[in-house]
Every structure is written in C-alpha cells, then in structure tokens.
Motif scaffolding. Structure first.
Motif, PDB file in Angstrom:
ATOM      1  N   LEU A  31      30.887  45.524 -82.005  1.00 48.73           N
ATOM      2  CA  LEU A  31      31.520  45.561 -80.726  1.00 48.73           C
ATOM      3  C   LEU A  31      31.666  44.190 -80.109  1.00 48.73           C
ATOM      4  O   LEU A  31      32.859  43.833 -79.521  1.00 48.73           O
ATOM      5  CB  LEU A  31      30.194  45.959 -79.777  1.00 48.73           C
ATOM      6  N   PHE A  32      30.835  42.796 -80.308  1.00 50.26           N
ATOM      7  CA  PHE A  32      31.192  41.487 -79.947  1.00 50.26           C
ATOM      8  C   PHE A  32      32.622  41.164 -80.720  1.00 50.26           C
ATOM      9  O   PHE A  32      33.251  40.556 -80.127  1.00 50.26           O
ATOM     10  CB  PHE A  32      30.055  40.900 -80.376  1.00 50.26           C
ATOM     11  N   ARG A  33      32.578  41.437 -82.087  1.00 50.02           N
ATOM     12  CA  ARG A  33      33.667  40.906 -82.912  1.00 50.02           C
ATOM     13  C   ARG A  33      34.881  41.431 -82.529  1.00 50.02           C
ATOM     14  O   ARG A  33      35.992  40.782 -82.386  1.00 50.02           O
ATOM     15  CB  ARG A  33      33.485  41.243 -84.309  1.00 50.02           C
ATOM     16  N   PHE A  34      35.135  42.741 -82.263  1.00 50.12           N
ATOM     17  CA  PHE A  34      36.258  43.353 -81.855  1.00 50.12           C
ATOM     18  C   PHE A  34      36.594  43.258 -80.209  1.00 50.12           C
ATOM     19  O   PHE A  34      37.667  43.997 -79.867  1.00 50.12           O
ATOM     20  CB  PHE A  34      36.709  44.669 -82.728  1.00 50.12           C
ATOM     21  N   GLY A  35      35.773  42.680 -79.686  1.00 48.92           N
ATOM     22  CA  GLY A  35      36.325  42.695 -78.093  1.00 48.92           C
ATOM     23  C   GLY A  35      35.949  43.869 -77.276  1.00 48.92           C
ATOM     24  O   GLY A  35      36.183  43.889 -76.192  1.00 48.92           O
ATOM     25  N   ARG A  52      22.125  32.150 -73.969  1.00 46.17           N
ATOM     26  CA  ARG A  52      21.700  31.673 -75.258  1.00 46.17           C
ATOM     27  C   ARG A  52      22.220  32.386 -76.528  1.00 46.17           C
ATOM     28  O   ARG A  52      22.568  32.052 -77.182  1.00 46.17           O
ATOM     29  CB  ARG A  52      19.968  31.628 -75.453  1.00 46.17           C
ATOM     30  N   LEU A  53      22.120  33.966 -76.189  1.00 47.49           N
ATOM     31  CA  LEU A  53      22.806  34.557 -77.168  1.00 47.49           C
ATOM     32  C   LEU A  53      24.419  34.456 -77.323  1.00 47.49           C
ATOM     33  O   LEU A  53      24.721  34.614 -78.528  1.00 47.49           O
ATOM     34  CB  LEU A  53      22.257  36.310 -76.824  1.00 47.49           C
ATOM     35  N   THR A  54      25.030  34.214 -76.119  1.00 45.55           N
ATOM     36  CA  THR A  54      26.323  33.907 -76.252  1.00 45.55           C
ATOM     37  C   THR A  54      26.615  32.738 -77.241  1.00 45.55           C
ATOM     38  O   THR A  54      27.611  32.866 -78.092  1.00 45.55           O
ATOM     39  CB  THR A  54      26.968  33.780 -74.719  1.00 45.55           C
ATOM     40  N   ARG A  55      25.891  31.826 -76.981  1.00 45.93           N
ATOM     41  CA  ARG A  55      26.098  30.454 -77.619  1.00 45.93           C
ATOM     42  C   ARG A  55      25.688  30.612 -79.060  1.00 45.93           C
ATOM     43  O   ARG A  55      26.550  30.162 -79.809  1.00 45.93           O
ATOM     44  CB  ARG A  55      25.113  29.453 -77.106  1.00 45.93           C
ATOM     45  N   LEU A  56      24.798  31.487 -79.509  1.00 52.78           N
ATOM     46  CA  LEU A  56      24.524  31.500 -80.804  1.00 52.78           C
ATOM     47  C   LEU A  56      25.562  32.632 -81.530  1.00 52.78           C
ATOM     48  O   LEU A  56      26.073  32.158 -82.624  1.00 52.78           O
ATOM     49  CB  LEU A  56      23.100  32.302 -80.896  1.00 52.78           C
ATOM     50  N   ARG A 112      28.774  30.476 -82.287  1.00 50.54           N
ATOM     51  CA  ARG A 112      28.484  29.329 -83.429  1.00 50.54           C
ATOM     52  C   ARG A 112      28.694  30.441 -84.807  1.00 50.54           C
ATOM     53  O   ARG A 112      29.161  29.645 -85.584  1.00 50.54           O
ATOM     54  CB  ARG A 112      27.035  28.814 -83.490  1.00 50.54           C
ATOM     55  N   LEU A 113      28.202  31.595 -84.697  1.00 56.21           N
ATOM     56  CA  LEU A 113      28.426  32.554 -85.959  1.00 56.21           C
ATOM     57  C   LEU A 113      29.660  33.063 -85.868  1.00 56.21           C
ATOM     58  O   LEU A 113      29.970  33.702 -86.880  1.00 56.21           O
ATOM     59  CB  LEU A 113      27.454  33.562 -85.709  1.00 56.21           C
ATOM     60  N   ARG A 114      30.777  32.741 -84.887  1.00 57.99           N
ATOM     61  CA  ARG A 114      31.905  33.226 -84.756  1.00 57.99           C
ATOM     62  C   ARG A 114      32.066  34.694 -84.918  1.00 57.99           C
ATOM     63  O   ARG A 114      32.847  35.312 -85.384  1.00 57.99           O
ATOM     64  CB  ARG A 114      32.754  32.988 -86.010  1.00 57.99           C
TER      65      ARG A 114
END
Length: 542
Positions: free
Chosen positions: A509-513, A529-533, A536-538
């Motif tokens: 869900l995050f990866r495909f927008g 915090r979860l957004t930053r993580l 970083r993991l792209r």
C-alpha cells in the motif's frame, strides 16, 4: 483532555481490539463447556444483548456527544451540563421501564425466537443490564463530546473482561452442578450486567473531578442561565429524543441483522422440513461467523465514535474544509482496512474455522459472510459522518432499508440455500444500506475515495495480500506432518497467513501510493517516526 480525530480513533481502536479479541476468544471455551446446544442458546439471545449494549455504548453516547461538543464549541458549558443531567434522569427512568418490559415479556420473545423452554431464562437474565447501562452511556457520551476517549476505552476493556470472566465461570459452574444448558446460558448472558457494573465504576472514577468542578461552579454562580439554544427542559428532552432515536437505529447495524437471523433462520429451516435438532445445529454453525466479522470491523467502530463529535465541532464553527477533510480521511482509512479484512477473512475461512471451532462445518457460509466486513465498516463510518452533519434520520432510514432487504432475502433464500442463503442475504443487505449512505455523502462532501487516483494501487495491494496468504497457508499445510493435530496445523497456517498478509498489504500500500507519506505523518506519535523509517527503506514512492 481533548484528542485529535486519529488519536481518538486510535485510543478507541485499541480498546475495541481488546474487547473484540476477548469476544471472539471466549466462545471457544464456552462451546467446549456447554456443547452445540449450549452455543445455540447463547447465540440466539446474544443479538438481543448486542442490541441493548449497542443502544448504551454506540447510539446514545453519539447523540449526547454531538450535543455536548456543539455546546462547548459555542462556549456554552452550562448547556452541556444541562444535557448531561437531564439525559441521565431520562435514560435511567427508561432503563427501568425496559427492564420490566423485557423481563416479563421474555416468554413471548423466546417463543418468537423458536424455543420458549430454552430461551426464556437467558432473556430474563440479560434484562438486568438495562438497570445499569443507561447512566454508563450518558457518561461515555459526555466524555466523547469533549473528545476525551480514554475513559470510554478503559471502561470498555474492564467491562468486557468482567463479562467474559462471568460467562466462563458461571457456564462452567452450571454445567458442573448439572443445571443444564439453559441455566448455563442464563449465567453467561448475566455477564452483561456484571460487566456493565464494572464499567460504570470505572467511569465514575474518571467523573469525580468533573463533578467536583461542577459543584464548585454551581456554588459560585449567582443566577444560572439556561442554554438559549435548547430552551426549556421539555424542549431539551424532545431534542435528545429526536437525535438519539435515529442515531441508535443507525448504530444497530450488526445487532439488527443478527436479530433478523435469530427470528427467521431456525424457523424457516424447520418450515422447510428440517428437524428441529438439525435446524438448531445449522443455526449454531452459521453463528460462527459473527464474532469474526465483529473483530474485523473494530477500527471502523472506533472511528465512527470519534468522527461524530469531530465533524459536529467543525460544522458548528463553520469550518467546511475541516468537515470535508475529516470525513474523507475517515472513509479512506475505513476502506483501506475493510477491503483487505474482507478478502483476508474469506481466504483464511477454512483454517480459521477449524482453529476456532474444531471442524470445517459451514466454511462456505463463513467465507461469504467475510465480505460483509467491507460494507459494515464503511456503513459505520458513513453513518457517523452523516450524523455529524446533522443528517441523523438518513442513516437510520438506510439501515432499515438494508434490514428489510435482508429479511426479504432470508425468506427467499434460506429455504433453498439454507445458511449460505442467510449469508448472502446479509452481504446484500449491508451493501444496500452502505451504498445509500455513500450516495448521500457525495453532495456535501464530494469524492470520498479518490478511486481514479489510487484505486488501482489499493486493488494491487489487496490482491497481493490475498494471493500470498493463500500460498503461505497451502505451503504450511503441506509441510506440517499429517501426524500433527489438525487443529494445531490450521492454527499455525491461519495465524501465519494473516500475519504475513498484513505486513505485505501495508508495504504494498505504501509502495504503490495507496497511502502517502503525507497522510502517514498525520497519525499521532508513531506517524512521523514510521514515515522516516519507511523513507529510509525506500518503501514509499519517490
């Protein structure tokens, strides 16, 4: 202590998760203690209990929270106090009236449900909760009106813990002393009363500082000024009734649908030529799906409680942009949770059935019922938004239309398709009520889901989740030796599939927008915090 929409939903979501987990878990040992007939007795009365409980914990508090939040948004604290005091007296009186009505009307209700002999005593036992829940509902409504969800959340957890403890202990004791399934069922549903008492004690603990502050201000007030918007006490009572009755009906989605099944499924099967014992067993198998659906919809239940005062507050301040943003966010979050929950439950229906109930009887009906999760969750949230916008009658009307569709389809499909017909009727009934709500929201709110922008990404994430869950379960079942207990194998397969599927769905869900980093950052505390993580993991799209 005032909380944001998402924080309020998160607090109530945690409480709902715990209570629904307990609600799903206790039925397993209860079935082992009382057997199939005992489960039938409990599940026939349970919708009646759910209706009473929903009236106390989802309907009346929403109506009161809406009025209180509007008074406080306009700086009318005295009006908020009057709402609490008058509604406490009114609802406590009505609770006493309905207690006598249910207690002495139990033989007739039991006969309509199919068995006066089995069900009269349990119905009488559950009626005692009506002596306690009205006051509890008023206090919860006030706290929700000031957007402080912690007292409601804590009291819900305590209430459920005490209720489950009462159910298992009294059922075990009644069977041990040879009292039989009727008294075991009566003892179990009496947990509604003991749980309500415990929940009320918790709420009174949180209420003490407010009560002391009110007393101090009353002593300093030279001449009290009544709330000009509500006017006289008679007008205030009328306003509460006008709001509370349709709001309560709108909150009764699951209980009303279940009540239709309680009054029709067994009777329709016996009328179609089934033996009474076979119809009782089939109805008990069909009822396996209810706790799973309730558990899957926990987030929407919490969101619906939190969205009403938030939307009402924005509307009272004339903040149309805030109304739209809060409504769209609530509906999108509900869709993002409801869609994968429906497909996931359908995929894991077989292993989950064996894991919880020791055999796979009724798996097809359970898989069909899973798709009610999508419509029930969207229905709960959309009803909350409409109520916050002042359209209190509309969700109730749409719900009654859905219940009417369910009743008609039960009469048509149950005699020929048995419990699978009842399952399909439930799905269609929920869909009709929810789609009517969504159609009503398009005018004042506009597009709710951004299907053109993100529909494909949501479907891809859901499809990946469903496919991977099926692969994982199939692989685990093939790898575990056949000498291992079947129930243990299905437990490992089901829990593993659900866990891996949830992780894959969120990442996809995050990866495909389907859910953006900007939206995730708005989630209290863990969001940034979860957004930053994830960045970083792209995981997020660049």
């Amino acid at each position: 202590m005032k909380q944001s929409l998402l924080k309020g939903a998160a607090i109530l979501g945690i409480a709902a998760f715990i209570t629904k987990l307990l609600s799903a878990v206790y039925k397993i040992p209860y079935q082992n203690i009382t057997g199939n007939e005992g489960l039938f007795v409990y599940q026939q009365v349970y919708p009646l209990y759910s209706t009473l409980l929903t009236l106390a914990t989802a309907g009346v508090p929403i109506a009161i929270s809406k009025l209180v939040s509007e008074r406080l948004a306009e700086g009318d604290e005295w009006g908020a106090q009057r709402i609490f005091r008058i509604s406490s007296l009114l609802l406590s009186s009505s609770g006493i009236f309905f207690f006598f009505l249910v207690f002495f009307g139990a033989p007739w209700i039991a006969t309509w449900m199919g068995s006066e002999q089995l069900l009269t005593r349990p119905i009488q036992a559950v009626s005692f909760a009506l002596l306690v829940v009205p006051l509890m509902s008023v206090i919860r409504g006030f706290f929700q009106g000031v957007q402080n969800m912690i007292p409601t959340a804590v009291s819900q957890v305590v209430e459920q813990l005490v209720r489950v403890f009462t159910i298992l202990i009294l059922a075990w004791w009644m069977m041990k002393v040879g009292a039989g399934v009727v008294w075991a069922g009566a003892g179990a549903v009496f947990g509604a009363f003991t749980g309500a008492v415990a929940g009320l004690i918790v709420l009174l603990f949180y209420w003490r500082p407010i009560r002391r502050e009110w007393k101090r201000r009353d002593s300093n007030r030279v001449a009290s000024t009544p709330s000009t918007s509500l006017g006289s006490t008679k007008k205030m009572i009328h306003t509460l009734f006008v709001l509370a009755v349709p709001v309560c009906l709108g909150a009764l989605v699951m209980p009303l649908f279940s009540l239709v099944d309680s009054f029709t499924v067994t009777n329709l099967l016996t009328a179609a030529g089934w033996k009474t014992s076979a119809a009782v067993e089939a109805k008990g198998i069909y009822d396996r799906g209810q706790p799973l659906i309730q558990f899957a919809s926990f987030f929407a239940t919490a969101l619906s409680l939190s969205i009403v005062p938030a939307v009402a507050e924005a509307r009272a301040k004339g903040d149309q942009r805030g109304v739209i943003e809060r409504s769209v966010l609530a509906m999108r979050l509900t869709l993002l949770f409801g869609l994968p929950a429906s497909l996931g439950l359908a995929v894991v229906a077989g292993p989950t059935n064996i894991m919880l109930f020791r055999d796979d009887a009724g798996t097809s009906a359970l898989a069909i019922l899973a798709f009610t999760t999508l419509f029930s969750t969207l229905g709960l949230t959309s009803s909350g938004i409409l109520q916050g916008l002042g359209q209190v009658m509309l969700p109730a009307r749409n719900l009654l239309i859905g219940v009417g569709v369910k009743l008609f389809l039960n009469a048509w499909w149950v005699p020929t398709m048995d419990i699978e017909g009842a399952a399909w009727a439930t799905v269609v009934g929920y869909a009709v009520a929810t789609l009517l709500n969504i159609a009503a929201l398009r005018g004042p709110i506009g597009p709710l889901f951004r299907i053109k922008e993100r529909g494909a990404s949501i479907l891809v994430a859901t499809g990946l989740m469903g496919g991977l869950v099926w692969v994982v379960m199939t692989w685990i079942q093939a790898m575990i030796p056949s000498t291992f207990p079947m129930r243990g194998t299905m437990t490992v397969a089901s829990l593993s599939g659900v866990s891996i599927g949830a992780i894959v769905y969120l990442l996809a869900l995050f990866r495909f927008g389907g859910f953006t980093s900007l939206e995730l950052e708005r989630v209290p505390k863990i969001g940034p915090r979860l957004t930053r993580l994830l960045k970083r993991l792209r995981i997020f799209q660049s």
